[in-house]
Design an enzyme around this catalytic site. Structure first.
Site, short mmCIF file in Angstrom:
data_model
loop_
_atom_site.label_atom_id
_atom_site.label_comp_id
_atom_site.label_asym_id
_atom_site.label_seq_id
_atom_site.Cartn_x
_atom_site.Cartn_y
_atom_site.Cartn_z
NE ARG A 1 7.12 -0.69 9.84
CZ ARG A 1 5.94 -0.56 9.23
NH1 ARG A 1 5.87 0.13 8.09
NH2 ARG A 1 4.85 -1.07 9.73
NE ARG B 1 8.09 -2.61 5.88
CZ ARG B 1 6.78 -2.46 6.10
NH1 ARG B 1 6.04 -1.82 5.22
NH2 ARG B 1 6.23 -2.95 7.18
NE ARG C 1 -3.80 -0.93 10.70
CZ ARG C 1 -2.70 -0.56 10.05
NH1 ARG C 1 -2.57 0.64 9.58
NH2 ARG C 1 -1.73 -1.42 9.89
CE LYS D 1 -1.84 -1.06 3.97
NZ LYS D 1 -1.11 -2.29 4.32
P1 AP5 Z 1 4.92 -1.52 1.72
O1 AP5 Z 1 4.51 -0.68 0.58
O2 AP5 Z 1 5.77 -0.89 2.77
O3 AP5 Z 1 3.64 -2.26 2.36
P2 AP5 Z 1 2.44 -1.69 3.20
O4 AP5 Z 1 1.22 -2.35 2.69
O5 AP5 Z 1 2.46 -0.20 3.23
O6 AP5 Z 1 2.81 -2.34 4.60
P3 AP5 Z 1 2.86 -1.75 6.08
O7 AP5 Z 1 3.55 -2.83 6.88
O8 AP5 Z 1 3.49 -0.40 6.15
O9 AP5 Z 1 1.39 -1.71 6.45
P4 AP5 Z 1 0.78 -1.77 7.80
O10 AP5 Z 1 -0.59 -1.39 7.48
O11 AP5 Z 1 0.95 -3.00 8.57
O12 AP5 Z 1 1.68 -0.76 8.68
P5 AP5 Z 1 1.45 0.69 9.19
O13 AP5 Z 1 2.73 1.41 9.10
O14 AP5 Z 1 0.24 1.29 8.57
O15 AP5 Z 1 5.68 -2.81 1.13
C1 AP5 Z 1 6.22 -3.80 1.98
C2 AP5 Z 1 7.56 -4.31 1.39
O16 AP5 Z 1 7.30 -5.00 0.17
C3 AP5 Z 1 8.55 -3.20 1.04
O17 AP5 Z 1 9.84 -3.66 1.31
C4 AP5 Z 1 8.36 -2.98 -0.48
O18 AP5 Z 1 9.55 -2.54 -1.09
C5 AP5 Z 1 7.96 -4.38 -0.94
N1 AP5 Z 1 6.99 -4.38 -2.03
C6 AP5 Z 1 5.94 -3.52 -2.21
N2 AP5 Z 1 5.21 -3.86 -3.30
C7 AP5 Z 1 5.81 -4.99 -3.80
C8 AP5 Z 1 5.54 -5.83 -4.92
N3 AP5 Z 1 4.49 -5.58 -5.73
N4 AP5 Z 1 6.35 -6.88 -5.15
C9 AP5 Z 1 7.40 -7.15 -4.34
N5 AP5 Z 1 7.73 -6.37 -3.26
C10 AP5 Z 1 6.94 -5.31 -3.00
O19 AP5 Z 1 1.06 0.44 10.72
C11 AP5 Z 1 2.02 0.02 11.66
C12 AP5 Z 1 1.37 -0.06 13.04
O20 AP5 Z 1 0.89 1.25 13.45
C13 AP5 Z 1 0.12 -0.97 13.14
O21 AP5 Z 1 0.47 -2.32 13.35
C14 AP5 Z 1 -0.63 -0.35 14.32
O22 AP5 Z 1 -0.06 -0.74 15.54
C15 AP5 Z 1 -0.39 1.14 14.12
N6 AP5 Z 1 -1.41 1.80 13.28
C16 AP5 Z 1 -1.20 2.40 12.08
N7 AP5 Z 1 -2.35 2.89 11.57
C17 AP5 Z 1 -3.32 2.58 12.49
C18 AP5 Z 1 -4.72 2.79 12.52
N8 AP5 Z 1 -5.36 3.40 11.51
N9 AP5 Z 1 -5.40 2.34 13.60
C19 AP5 Z 1 -4.77 1.72 14.62
N10 AP5 Z 1 -3.45 1.48 14.65
C20 AP5 Z 1 -2.72 1.91 13.59
#
Ligand code: AP5
Length: 231
Positions: A160, A127, A88, A13
């Site tokens: 991370r 990542r 979420r 994403k």
């Molecule tokens: P990447 O693009 O970084 O993936 P992503 O979907 O953004 O994954 P995240 O882990 O950032 O999502 P998340 O929702 O768990 O974390 P967030 O930071 O929001 O890609 C991943 C990897 O794959 C990279 O290395 C990339 O290069 C590679 N890649 C990408 N596309 C590819 C492809 N097509 N082919 C091959 N490789 C590819 O949240 C973290 C924490 O914050 C949560 O666990 C929670 O505790 C808290 N939090 C955040 N938002 C909320 C909310 N709204 N409510 C409550 N808690 C929240």
């Protein structure tokens, strides 16, 4: 146009959302990035969030909704916003609807990144993120040309805390239990567009562009576009 990028952790994403926001001149709001910044700065928000993020649990809705309300006050939001990792929960989705309605706006589309569990584990475990500029890399699919340093700014790349195997499993469980129900929530509103995300980054980019064009086209025709966009 306001867009939500929805899907399991590591679906890609952020990789696509940052690019779309830049290309379309939209504001990018990623609640996960904001929480990590707050944790690094040691702010009250960061202190509260740390215990949740390091174990892969969701930060309480009230905290997240307050954060998003504040972020929507930033300059540039009037052009439209790409929301990454928010909402979420159904509570957050309802709050987003209200926040946008207060501005006389609505969501244009919700892009659902449909990806296998195997791909998610592979993507998250490889990542690497730049400590300085936040750019995201992958040891196999998107390596930095400078090895352990960011090839954009020279900053140090790190893994991370929540990308370790035990936390990845918990994040996937939390996604299934608390976030996956949003697919039905947005499907019923005719907003959900599926993106087949088990492909290479450029292929997913093409699918995202097609999904946004389809949503914009359906909106321009004045319909809900539910047939065209059903996911
Ligand atoms: P990447 O693009 O970084 O993936 P992503 O979907 O953004 O994954 P995240 O882990 O950032 O999502 P998340 O929702 O768990 O974390 P967030 O930071 O929001 O890609 C991943 C990897 O794959 C990279 O290395 C990339 O290069 C590679 N890649 C990408 N596309 C590819 C492809 N097509 N082919 C091959 N490789 C590819 O949240 C973290 C924490 O914050 C949560 O666990 C929670 O505790 C808290 N939090 C955040 N938002 C909320 C909310 N709204 N409510 C409550 N808690 C929240």
């Amino acid at each position: 146009m306001n867009l939500v990028f929805l899907g399991p952790p590591g679906a890609g994403k952020g990789t696509q959302a940052t690019q779309q926001a830049e290309e379309r001149g939209l504001l990018y709001i990623a609640t996960g990035d904001e929480l990590r910044k707050a944790i690094a700065a040691g702010t009250p928000l960061g202190l509260e969030a740390k215990a949740y993020t390091t174990t892969g649990r969701l930060v309480p809705d009230g905290v997240i909704i307050g954060l998003v309300r504040e972020l929507l006050g930033q300059p540039g939001a009037e052009k439209g916003v790409v929301f990454d990792g928010f909402p979420r929960t159904v509570g957050q989705a309802e709050a987003l609807g209200r926040l946008l309605a207060e501005r006389g706006e609505a969501l244009g589309a919700v892009l659902y990144f449909d990806v296998s569990a195997d791909a998610v584990v592979q993507r998250l475990s490889g990542r690497r993120v730049c400590r300085q500029c936040g750019a995201t890399f992958h040891v196999a699919s998107l390596p930095s040309k400078r090895g352990a340093l960011c090839d954009r700014c020279g900053g140090e790349l790190y893994q991370r805390d929540d990308d370790r195997p035990e936390t990845i499993a918990n994040r996937l469980r939390v996604y299934q239990e608390q976030t996956a129900s949003l697919l039905d929530y947005y499907r019923e509103q005719g907003l959900l567009v599926r993106v087949a995300a088990d492909r290479t980054i450029p292929e997913v980019r093409d699918a995202v562009n097609a999904a946004i064009a389809s949503a914009a086209g359906a909106r321009g025709q004045g319909g809900t576009g539910s047939e065209q966009r059903r996911a």
